[in-house]
Design an enzyme around this catalytic site. Structure first.
Site, PDB file in Angstrom:
ATOM      1  N   ASN A   1       0.873  -1.175   0.000  1.00  0.00           N
ATOM      2  CA  ASN A   1       0.000   0.000   0.000  1.00  0.00           C
ATOM      3  C   ASN A   1       0.912   1.228   0.000  1.00  0.00           C
ATOM      4  O   ASN A   1       1.470   1.601   1.027  1.00  0.00           O
ATOM      5  CB  ASN A   1      -0.880  -0.038   1.260  1.00  0.00           C
TER       6      ASN A   1
ATOM      7  N   ARG B   1      -2.718  -2.019  -3.328  1.00  0.00           N
ATOM      8  CA  ARG B   1      -3.984  -1.343  -3.019  1.00  0.00           C
ATOM      9  C   ARG B   1      -4.057  -0.026  -3.795  1.00  0.00           C
ATOM     10  O   ARG B   1      -3.152   0.801  -3.715  1.00  0.00           O
ATOM     11  CB  ARG B   1      -4.057  -1.042  -1.531  1.00  0.00           C
TER      12      ARG B   1
ATOM     13  N   HIS C   1     -13.520   2.231   0.234  1.00  0.00           N
ATOM     14  CA  HIS C   1     -13.506   1.088   1.161  1.00  0.00           C
ATOM     15  C   HIS C   1     -14.101  -0.175   0.534  1.00  0.00           C
ATOM     16  O   HIS C   1     -14.545  -1.081   1.247  1.00  0.00           O
ATOM     17  CB  HIS C   1     -14.328   1.366   2.446  1.00  0.00           C
TER      18      HIS C   1
ATOM     19  N   ARG D   1     -14.035  14.743   8.279  1.00  0.00           N
ATOM     20  CA  ARG D   1     -14.753  15.089   7.040  1.00  0.00           C
ATOM     21  C   ARG D   1     -16.214  15.389   7.336  1.00  0.00           C
ATOM     22  O   ARG D   1     -16.825  14.749   8.190  1.00  0.00           O
ATOM     23  CB  ARG D   1     -14.681  13.934   6.037  1.00  0.00           C
TER      24      ARG D   1
ATOM     25  N   GLU E   1      -8.266  -5.827   4.942  1.00  0.00           N
ATOM     26  CA  GLU E   1      -8.106  -5.411   3.548  1.00  0.00           C
ATOM     27  C   GLU E   1      -6.881  -6.064   2.907  1.00  0.00           C
ATOM     28  O   GLU E   1      -6.903  -6.413   1.735  1.00  0.00           O
ATOM     29  CB  GLU E   1      -8.023  -3.879   3.471  1.00  0.00           C
TER      30      GLU E   1
END
Ligand code: ADP
Length: 398
Positions: free
Chosen positions: A7, A89, A179, A240, A383
């Site tokens: 990643n 990823r 996601h 956010r 993940e």
């Protein structure tokens, strides 16, 4: 089969070496401050090491990772050739990449062309892929797994915006979601735990972490998701704003003289539960503050629960039913109080929480009673394993 999962960020590169025979993590770590100065962390079993080292670019970082994976003291493999493939990823694969795939030069160029959709994430990921090819050679398959792929099955009703259609056709503005790797993984695990075919299930997956998104999974496919063109949309999050009236933007930009190049940063980093509470983006801090009587911290927590509940209701309506809800990621996996509150407020659906199970940690399991009409699960997301599983599948079927 041993798979390296990578990643790559602009100044970081996280990795895990996974043995697919037993799905165990053989080693993991990360390179930090790449291009700045450089720091390295590596752990394999009970051995770990951490030190500063010059990391001028991603190629040097990958070389260091491979050196430590094959190191006499800290290594877990004898030779780099034991790594069958690398799974990368990727944050946004646009409409070009509806599925994970083995990369070649043409596909790498297509991914480069998508930079506009993920300006902070896609370029370093491409740098990471190129670095792996350079260091490991052309023969080691490089697979990309996209956070947006799982959401590509959304119908147009859910994925385009009510703005002139040319912005979709000419600029590609649409809902991409995020996601996706996590939502796909936990929905699959949920079906497995229920002993059912995913095709027969309507599931709402709640990935609640620092970034949060909720997805409606009908018959194993995503039909809607809360994040949008960017990860700003949907639920309010750590920092956010989530969904707000778009008219607020020009209003506050004028009032506070915020230039257009700063508004994205403002919406991404200064809003959410942090902006609301003025306390923290971390839900543990908010809980502590709320307990001490901080009303804005309590408001932020209640608002988060309320919005999760609203999305679950909306997606149940979108799917015309609901068999299961899954909670995952930092908050979803660890915050039993929040899960209980949301489930209790949805008790009209026939949800009956098993308090003892809800209090347990770190286990993938149902947290509702056998009599519950809608089944609720906590499933730790993974993940890296999901990326490795896609990578293994593509390599075996190449
Ligand atoms: P990221 O999106 O960065 O991967 P995570 O999935 O790690 O985020 O989630 C981070 C959030 O999870 C933080 O807000 C943190 O408060 C919350 N969290 C982590 N551990 C716990 C815990 N034990 N109890 C409650 N909340 C937790």
């Amino acid at each position: 089969m041993k798979i390296l999962v990578v990643n790559a960020g602009s100044s970081s590169l996280k990795y895990q070496l996974i043995d697919m025979d037993d799905r165990s993590v053989m080693a993991k770590g990360q390179c930090e401050r790449i291009t700045v100065d450089g720091h390295f962390k590596h752990a394999a079993g009970d051995k770990q090491t951490e030190f500063d080292i010059a990391l001028p670019d991603h190629k040097v970082a990958i070389e260091l990772v491979l050196k430590y994976l094959t190191d006499a003291e800290y290594g877990v493999i004898g030779d780099m050739s034991e790594i069958a493939a690398v799974g990368h990823r990727i944050v946004n694969g646009g409409e070009v990449f509806p599925e994970s795939c083995i990369m070649d030069e043409e596909k790498i160029r297509k991914l480069e062309a998508l930079t506009e959709f993920a300006p902070l994430h896609n370029p370093p990921a491409v740098t990471g892929i190129r670095a792996c090819i350079e260091v490991m050679g052309e023969n080691v398959p490089q697979i990309c797994v996209f956070d947006t792929s799982f959401h590509q099955t959304m119908p147009k009703e859910a994925s385009v915006y009510a703005i002139p259609y040319k912005y979709y056709t000419d600029y590609g503005i649409r809902r991409f979601g995020a996601h996706g790797t996590s939502h796909k993984y936990v929905a699959g695990e949920c079906a497995r735990l229920m002993g059912k075919d995913p095709k027969d299930l309507k599931i709402v997956t709640c990935h609640l972490g620092n970034g949060s998104s909720i997805t409606a999974v009908d018959g194993g496919k995503c039909i809607d998701t809360s994040m949008g063109f960017t990860p700003l949309a949907g639920l309010l999050m750590g920092t956010r704003c989530g969904d707000i009236d778009p008219a607020i933007l020009p209003f506050i930009m004028q009032k506070d003289n915020i230039p257009v190049e700063e508004i994205g940063d403002f919406l991404n980093k200064k809003c959410g539960v942090l902006g609301l509470s003025g306390v923290s983006s971390d839900f543990r801090d908010l809980e502590a503050a709320a307990k001490e009587g901080n009303e804005r911290a309590a408001l932020a927590l209640n608002m988060f629960n309320y919005q999760v509940k609203k999305f679950i209701g909306a997606y149940m309506a979108a799917m015309g039913g609901l068999d299961a809800i899954v909670f995952t990621a930092g908050i979803g996996e660890n915050n039993a109080v929040m899960r209980k509150q949301i489930c209790e407020e949805l008790s009209f659906l026939g949800i009956e929480v098993d308090d003892a199970k809800n209090a347990e940690r770190g286990k993938a399991q149902e947290i509702t009673k056998p009599t519950s009409r809608v089944h609720v699960f906590v499933i730790p997301t993974n993940e890296e394993l999901a990326i490795a599983l896609d990578t293994e599948y593509l390599v075996r079927n190449a």
